[in-house]
Structures are given as structure tokens and as C-alpha cells.
Design a protein around this motif. Structure first.
Motif, short mmCIF file in Angstrom:
data_model
loop_
_atom_site.label_atom_id
_atom_site.label_comp_id
_atom_site.label_asym_id
_atom_site.label_seq_id
_atom_site.Cartn_x
_atom_site.Cartn_y
_atom_site.Cartn_z
N ALA A 1 0.81 -1.22 0.00
CA ALA A 1 0.00 0.00 0.00
C ALA A 1 0.85 1.27 0.00
N ASP A 2 2.17 1.12 0.19
CA ASP A 2 3.06 2.28 0.27
C ASP A 2 3.55 2.65 -1.12
N ASN A 3 3.10 3.79 -1.61
CA ASN A 3 3.52 4.29 -2.92
C ASN A 3 4.56 5.40 -2.81
N GLU A 4 5.00 5.65 -1.58
CA GLU A 4 5.90 6.79 -1.36
C GLU A 4 7.36 6.38 -1.26
N SER A 5 7.65 5.11 -1.07
CA SER A 5 9.04 4.68 -0.89
C SER A 5 9.25 3.31 -1.53
N ASP A 6 10.50 2.98 -1.78
CA ASP A 6 10.83 1.72 -2.44
C ASP A 6 11.39 0.75 -1.41
N PHE A 7 10.57 0.42 -0.43
CA PHE A 7 11.04 -0.41 0.67
C PHE A 7 11.37 -1.83 0.23
N LEU A 8 10.59 -2.37 -0.71
CA LEU A 8 10.82 -3.77 -1.11
C LEU A 8 12.22 -3.95 -1.70
N LYS A 9 12.64 -3.02 -2.52
CA LYS A 9 13.99 -3.11 -3.11
C LYS A 9 15.04 -3.03 -2.01
N GLU A 10 14.86 -2.10 -1.09
CA GLU A 10 15.80 -1.94 0.02
C GLU A 10 15.85 -3.22 0.87
N LEU A 11 14.70 -3.80 1.11
CA LEU A 11 14.59 -5.03 1.90
C LEU A 11 15.35 -6.17 1.24
N CYS A 12 15.07 -6.40 -0.04
CA CYS A 12 15.68 -7.52 -0.76
C CYS A 12 17.18 -7.33 -0.95
N GLU A 13 17.60 -6.10 -1.15
CA GLU A 13 19.02 -5.84 -1.43
C GLU A 13 19.90 -5.98 -0.20
N HIS A 14 19.34 -5.64 0.98
CA HIS A 14 20.22 -5.55 2.16
C HIS A 14 19.77 -6.35 3.39
N HIS A 15 18.52 -6.73 3.49
CA HIS A 15 18.03 -7.19 4.80
C HIS A 15 17.38 -8.56 4.81
N VAL A 16 17.58 -9.36 3.77
CA VAL A 16 17.07 -10.73 3.73
C VAL A 16 18.25 -11.68 3.70
N SER A 17 18.24 -12.67 4.58
CA SER A 17 19.38 -13.60 4.66
C SER A 17 19.08 -14.88 3.88
N GLY A 18 18.65 -14.71 2.63
CA GLY A 18 18.34 -15.87 1.79
C GLY A 18 16.88 -16.26 1.79
N GLN A 19 16.22 -16.07 2.92
CA GLN A 19 14.80 -16.40 3.04
C GLN A 19 14.09 -15.29 3.79
N LEU A 20 12.89 -14.96 3.33
CA LEU A 20 12.05 -13.98 4.01
C LEU A 20 10.80 -14.70 4.51
N LYS A 21 10.61 -14.68 5.82
CA LYS A 21 9.43 -15.31 6.41
C LYS A 21 8.25 -14.35 6.32
N ILE A 22 7.13 -14.89 5.88
CA ILE A 22 5.93 -14.08 5.67
C ILE A 22 4.73 -14.89 6.14
N ALA A 23 3.63 -14.24 6.47
CA ALA A 23 2.51 -14.95 7.09
C ALA A 23 1.18 -14.69 6.38
N PRO A 24 0.98 -15.32 5.21
CA PRO A 24 -0.35 -15.21 4.59
C PRO A 24 -1.41 -15.99 5.36
N GLU A 25 -1.00 -17.02 6.09
CA GLU A 25 -1.81 -17.84 7.01
C GLU A 25 -2.77 -18.80 6.32
N HIS A 26 -3.39 -18.38 5.19
CA HIS A 26 -4.34 -19.26 4.51
C HIS A 26 -4.58 -18.75 3.09
N VAL A 27 -5.38 -19.49 2.33
CA VAL A 27 -5.74 -19.06 0.98
C VAL A 27 -7.25 -18.88 0.82
#
Length: 617
Positions: free
Chosen positions: A428-454
Motif C-alpha cells: 500500500a506504500d507508494n511513497e518509498s521503495d522499501f521492497l527493493k531496500e529489503l531484498c538488497e540488504h536485509h534478507v538472509s536468503g529467506q524472508l518469512k511471511i505470514a499469509p496464514e491461509h488461501v
């Protein structure tokens, strides 16, 4: 270099006398081992009271089967009060699995060995204190006390229990994080106000025989009503759930026999400078030296080189109690305070250059929140469900700036984010490029995420975003990593047996896992913990906020089948998965086809009993 005993708060009479004290002002008792680190609640409370001039001692994990440990500071009771917590977790959650099996490990105990704390630790400890010290004021707090402040459904006994305030025979409950309240309680008792008159403090729960003088309060159905009528229980939950606002909340009252349990409105959130002060107290950041021979405290390893940036979470997931404990309002530390803590960590002798986490209950909520701060909750909707609120400040720019500054500190090699992110907030954030920053510097091979269900039905019950939002995030994550030339993967977390989830919905999730070619190593079976929205659904079969009936998987056989479906590839789960598929009429998923979850026969079933597979030369 390990810290010495004198660097910690006193743990017995010998330590107390070494400081020249003949009596404590305040005694704190905890179900966790004593770790002097700001990720442990009793350490924060102890250090805070200490800088306010009080003589504080800590008894950690006392043997509840004898009164000896409760007299660690002698026969003389503390001058002001005894504060009691079960530790960082509810003792029943700590001691038992979702299948009600006793856990063997406890990461908050020396060497990770279980059995060091009793079931319902707050009640047990408080009653022992009454036995030892008689009428000394007792204040209970922490997660266990906070979330059991009203009549509540207890999963382990499968019944509604009274407020923990009555069963513990304590005088007050401090609910929420508690720093404001404990200082105010100490100062009030110091000034000579008896504990029975402290019925008005924000962020506390008191008991009284009379409501004279109490105005503009909300009365819940009584304990006697909610323990026998599930519709009344659902109504009671809805009423108290709507009054957790520190600005507009009203007192909430629930009758228990001759007593009234009175919850005062939540304490005001801490300002940035107050939160900074808490995290800058003189913690040793070590476990107490007495645990050295037992191998230390495993829980410290996970947090020692992690940074707490903020408190609170406005996600309001149905299965999470954070909104009832820390609240929705985000309370963020200043950038300067956080950088000061990072520099401190780099000077610790065992620092290897890695900051394991920079976050909070949800990492990317730092410096976000409602644009109407100070006005309280809207009262009309959740902040993120079913979609982000227009009033939400969604920019990640301040979090990005913080992470960049941490990376520039000498000695810091890597900065990771482990405390999880809300992908719907990120998208929902259209003001910053956080995803690029996250992937480039702050993920140690795997990113844990919690969709919980489908399943849309289950996600609605969970108060989670639609699966389409997760699917879109997953594609963006792949795209960004490809652009960066990185091979980094998503590790999605899923829950089985949540209210609203039947076998059909669980099979739908299993098919999704099949299509992802994903093999979950860790899965979570829903555990009904006190005071969550999902626990109310579990007990009553009603969504209390809408009044709608909801399916609840309670049969242990079905719960085992649902859990097995999350790991349908594991040969140990074959029989349960096959049983589930046949019960749901999904024989089409059994066989050798591309869409099959399991084969016709259990793997290895063609070999005779005792026959071993021949080894290749």
C-alpha cells in the motif's frame, strides 16, 4: 567478559545486604530465568523502578512446591508491594502444545529444560506469597495476567474461568506493558494510599464490592452468565473489545458473585522520549551468572543482537492478542536512541557484526500509524482489514533511513529483519521503495511471511488481507530479486484448524502448497489463547463482531487431519491425509496424477514387513 553478580539486581538476601539494604521496597517474581535484557519484561520493570530510587529484588523461577524460595530475601516482606509475572509467555502456552501435550523444552529456562515453572504460574506464585507474607500488597502483570483480566475461556480446561484477579487473590492487575502503572502504584503506596483505594489508575484492573462513584462505565454480562451462555460470552467479548482505547475508552465492569472486576481504560502510550529512556537503562544484556553452569538461557540468543524499534500493532489479526496487550497505537523510538543501542552492541565482546533484527511486533510498522494520533481509535474498522485505512500513514521512508544509518555504523556487517513484515502495508506504500531496500540488504536468503491461509472465508475470520494481495506481493518479490541478481525465497507460514476452516478449506490450502512445490518444515496448529477474537469464535461458534455463526474444528481427530494436510508429503502423515481426503470426498487427489497430493499406497507399503531396501554398491 561475563558480568558479575553485583551488576544485576539482587536475587537473594546476601545480594541485598551487600548493597547495605535491610529490606526491599519492591519484590518482583517471574516464571522466566533472570535475564537483564530489555526483551524481558521483568528486567525493564526492575531497572525502571531502580532509577526511580526503589530497592528492587528479583526471584526468578522459584520452586513453587515449597515456600523456601519465596523467602530468598528473608522473612520480612517488601515495604511496598510484590509484583508477579509468569514471564514473557502465558505459562499454559509455554508448558503445552496445541494438542495439550506437555512441552519438554522451555527456552526461557536454564539450558532450555522444561518444568521450571508451574501451570497457571501467576496464580500459584501469588498464593504462595500470601502464604508467606500475609497481607502484603500483590500486583500481577505480564501477558498471563493481562489477558486473563476478565472471565475468559481456558482451552486447557475447556471451560470459562474467573478473572485471574480473584483466583490469584492479588490486589491489582497491571495490563498492557505496565511501565506507567507500576511507577504510579509505587509512588501512591509510598505516599500512604492503601492498595485497596487504588481502584482508579489507567491500565489497571481492580476489584470492589461497590460501584458507588463510578460513572460512564460499560457493564459486561456477569461471570455466571458468560460461563453458561455462549451468546452472552460473545456479547461480553464484543463490549470489552471496543473499549481498549487509551483516549476514549470507558471503565469496563464485570460482576463475579459479590465482587465487581473493574478495568480502567488503558494507560496512555509512551512518548518517544519515554520509550527511549526505557531502552537506555543500564542493562547488562546477559543472563545472571548463576545459570552459567547450566548452559545459559536459550531465549537470549535470539534477541541479544536484535533491536526493538517500536511497540504496538494495528494489524488486529483474530488469533493474536497484541491489540489487547500492547494496543493498536504504534509507539516508536527515536532514530538517535536506536543508533546509540547499535553502537553499544558493536562493543560487546561476542558481537560478530550481525544485527539479527530491527523491528517490533511487525517490523515495517516503525513510524507508521494513524494520521489522527491523539484522537484514539476510529471505532469503525480495523486499520488494515479488509484493506488499509485511508487515514493510515503508510510510508516506510523513515524505516529505510534508519536501516541505512545502522548499516553505516563501523563494525556492522549485516542487518536482517526477522520480526516479520506486513506485506499488505508494504504494497500500500507508494511513497518509498522499501521492497527493493529489503531484498538488497536485509534478507538472509529467506524472508518469512505470514499469509496464514488461501481461503477467502478463513482469511475473513482471521481478519487477514485477501490472498490476491499476497500473490501480488510474491510476484513483486520475485521480480525485485531477479533485478538484483539474487536468489532469495519466501517462506510462508500457514495455520491449521482456525475458526472458519473445515477440511475443504484445508485441502484448498494443501493444493496451493502442492502447486508452489513447497514443503513446510514448521506448521502452526491454532491454539485458543485467552482474550483473542479467534478464541471467542472457537468457544462460542460465533463471530462476536458480526454476530454470524462460524464453523469451528474442535474434534482432535479433525485437528490432526488438518495439520497433516499442511505437510502432506511427509510419509508419517499419509494415513491422516488419506483419511481427510476420503472424508471430504476428494479421492481425485489420491493417486499418481499430477494434481494428486498422495499416492494410492503408503510409500514403502509394497515391501514385506521387516524387508530392507538393498543398498547400492
Amino acid at each position: 567478559m561475563k558480568k558479575k553478580r553485583e551488576d544485576f539486581l539482587p536475587i537473594n538476601a546476601e545480594d541485598m545486604k551487600a548493597r547495605g539494604w535491610d529490606q526491599l521496597d519492591i519484590l518482583l517474581i517471574t516464571g522466566d530465568a533472570y535475564v537483564d535484557h530489555p526483551s524481558f519484561g521483568v528486567a525493564i520493570i526492575g531497572r525502571l523502578l531502580e532509577i526511580h530510587g526503589y530497592k528492587v529484588g528479583i526471584i526468578a523461577q522459584p520452586d513453587w512446591r515449597d515456600i523456601k524460595d519465596f523467602k530468598a530475601f528473608g522473612d520480612k516482606p517488601p515495604r511496598l508491594f510484590v509484583g508477579i509475572t509468569s514471564g514473557n509467555l502465558d505459562s499454559m502456552v509455554n508448558n503445552y502444545t496445541a494438542a495439550r501435550r506437555r512441552r519438554k523444552r522451555d527456552v526461557y529456562s536454564p539450558g532450555g529444560v522444561g518444568g521450571k515453572r508451574p501451570d497457571r504460574a501467576v496464580i500459584v506464585y501469588a498464593n504462595r506469597v500470601r502464604e508467606v507474607f500475609g497481607k502484603v500488597p500483590i500486583v500481577i502483570g505480564g501477558l498471563e495476567a493481562s489477558l486473563r483480566r476478565f472471565a475468559h475461556y481456558d482451552y486447557w480446561q475447556d471451560r470459562v474461568r474467573r478473572s485471574i484477579l480473584l483466583d490469584s487473590r492479588a490486589d491489582l492487575i497491571v495490563y498492557g506493558m505496565g511501565e506507567r502503572q507500576v511507577v504510579e502504584i509505587a509512588q501512591s503506596l509510598e505516599s500512604g494510599i492503601p492498595i485497596e483505594y487504588l481502584t482508579y489508575l489507567d491500565g489497571t484492573v481492580a476489584k470492589t464490592k461497590s460501584l458507588d462513584g463510578l460513572k460512564d462505565f460499560v457493564e459486561l454480562p456477569s461471570y455466571e452468565e458468560v460461563s453458561t451462555d455462549k451468546e452472552k460470552y460473545a456479547l461480553s467479548f464484543k463490549l470489552q473489545y471496543q473499549e481498549q482505547d487509551p483516549f476514549k475508552g470507558r471503565p469496563v465492569v464485570q460482576k463475579h458473585g459479590d465482587w465487581y472486576i473493574v478495568q480502567n481504560r488503558p494507560a496512555k502510550p509512551l512518548a518517544t522520549h519515554e520509550l527511549d529512556r526505557l531502552y537506555e537503562l543500564p542493562y547488562t544484556r546477559e543472563y545472571h551468572p548463576i545459570y552459567e553452569k547450566e548452559g545459559g538461557i536459550p531465549a537470549l540468543k535470539e534477541v541479544k543482537f536484535s533491536i526493538v524499534t517500536h511497540r504496538g500493532c494495528y494489524g488486529s489479526c483474530a488469533f493474536c492478542a497484541l491489540v489487547q496487550h500492547q494496543g493498536r497505537i504504534i509507539q516508536s523510538r527515536s532514530k538517535e536512541s536506536i543508533l546509540k543501542e547499535v553502537r553499544l552492541l558493536t562493543k560487546l565482546p561476542d558481537f560478530k557484526g550481525v544485527i539479527h533484527d530491527v523491528g517490533g511486533p511487525t517490523a515495517n510498522m516503525y513510524k507508521t500509524g494513524c494520521s489522527r494520533d491523539g484522537e484514539g481509535y476510529c471505532g469503525k474498522r480495523n486499520c488494515l482489514f479488509p484493506s488499509p485505512c485511508p487515514n493510515l500513514k503508510k510510508s516506510h521512508q523513515e524505516y529505510i533511513d534508519l536501516l541505512r544509518s545502522i548499516r553505516q555504523i563501523p563494525g556492522v556487517k549485516h542487518v536482517f529483519i526477522r520480526s516479520g513484515i506486513r506485506y499488505d502495508l508494504l504494497m500500500a506504500d507508494n511513497e518509498s521503495d522499501f521492497l527493493k531496500e529489503l531484498c538488497e540488504h536485509h534478507v538472509s536468503g529467506q524472508l518469512k511471511i505470514a499469509p496464514e491461509h488461501v481461503s477467502p472465508k478463513v482469511l475473513k475470520a482471521m481478519r487477514k488481507p485477501s490472498f490476491e494481495v499476497y500473490a501480488k506481493f510474491r510476484e513483486e518479490y520475485k521480480k525485485v530479486n531477479k533485478m538484483l541478481g539474487k536468489k532469495q525465497y519466501l517462506v510462508p507460514y500457514f495455520i491449521s484448524s482456525h475458526p472458519g476452516c473445515g477440511l475443504d478449506e484445508m485441502i484448498q490450502l494443501a493444493e496451493h502448497i502442492r502447486d508452489l512445490k513447497y514443503n513446510p518444515e514448521q506448521v502452526q496448529d491454532f491454539t485458543p489463547t485467552p482474550m483473542t477474537l479467534a478464541t471467542c469464535m472457537y468457544y462460542t461458534g460465533i463471530d462476536p463482531l458480526t454476530g454470524e455463526k462460524i464453523y469451528v474444528p474442535k474434534d482432535m481427530g479433525e485437528k490432526r487431519m488438518q495439520r497433516a494436510l499442511l505437510q502432506f508429503r511427509d510419509p508419517k502423515n499419509y494415513d491422516l491425509v488419506k483419511k481427510a481426503l476420503k472424508k471430504a470426498g476428494r479421492d481425485d487427489l489420491i493417486g499418481s496424477g499430477k494434481k494428486a497430493l498422495i499416492p494410492d499406497r503408503r510409500p514403502g507399503a509394497h515391501r514385506r514387513k521387516g524387508q530392507r531396501r538393498k543398498k547400492k554398491c
